[in-house]
Design an enzyme around this catalytic site. Sequence first.
Site, PDB file in Angstrom:
ATOM      1  CE  LYS A  97     -25.933  22.032 -30.263  1.00 31.25           C
ATOM      2  NZ  LYS A  97     -24.559  21.870 -30.791  1.00 31.25           N
ATOM      3  N   GLY A 136     -18.374  15.258 -29.961  1.00 30.64           N
ATOM      4  CA  GLY A 136     -17.442  14.182 -29.690  1.00 30.64           C
ATOM      5  C   GLY A 136     -17.158  13.241 -30.843  1.00 30.64           C
ATOM      6  CG  ASN A 189     -17.938  22.748 -36.318  1.00 28.20           C
ATOM      7  OD1 ASN A 189     -18.318  23.807 -35.845  1.00 28.20           O
ATOM      8  ND2 ASN A 189     -17.046  22.747 -37.296  1.00 28.20           N
TER       9      ASN A 189
END
EC number: 2.8.1.10
Length: 256
Positions: free
Chosen positions: A96, A184, A205
């Site tokens: 990522k 978000g 997360n």
Amino acid sequence: MLNIGPFSFHSRLLLGTGKFPDFDVQQKAIDVSEAEVLTFAVRRMDIFDAKQPNLLEKLDVKKYKLLPNTAGAKNAEEAVRIAKLAKASGLCDMIKVEVIGDDRTLLPDPVETLRASEMLLEEGFIVLPYTSDDVVLARKLQELGVHAIMPGASPIGSGLGIVNPLNLSFIIEQATVPVIVDAGIGSPADAAFAMELGADGVLLNTAVSGAKDPIKMAQAMKLSIEAGRLGFEAGRIARKRCATASSPLEGMSVVE
């Protein structure tokens, strides 16, 4: 199935591993979420120091696909170095890409994200770049050949949910690779909304690790993502300005 490069996953929930109260809560949350892809910041753990607590020692790495990220990188070169460190440690070459351009908002640097993605693709990595909800940037990343697009719903850890659903829907409509909404997400409703818009998956997360009960929240996120996907596939009814009776009026007799 969620297909990313050569990999296929049953779960459309990707789960970050940071900020949990302890390893026990973390493991239980992972279990109930049924996530198959777990992401972590390479810089936050010394993967070469046997004396340091290590997430990799606690997890059954054969059960999960680990997705290291380049959090902490300020430019493309730093991101590439972090990615190579992860690969050298024996982790998957799926990465990522996270190159932050602003310390206050933690929004990604578009130029360096493009550069890092291109460099890592040339190195043979499976590249999943974290990006903003910029429609043009998402298209340019896709044109480079990245394996998924990861637009943020809102700033990292903010819990604001999807602040610009229009842009997100544009990104999804033009996508030829999976779109995984990242950053978000604050509630199961946010995750379901992302999936209803047509996203292929959600990475989260803080919404789980920061909840009062991370284990229950992990289960809630799992169910909301499944429900959102089913809703998208089923197809919602059109929005109309006027009412439409749900019961037929034809053939009804009027009692005087």
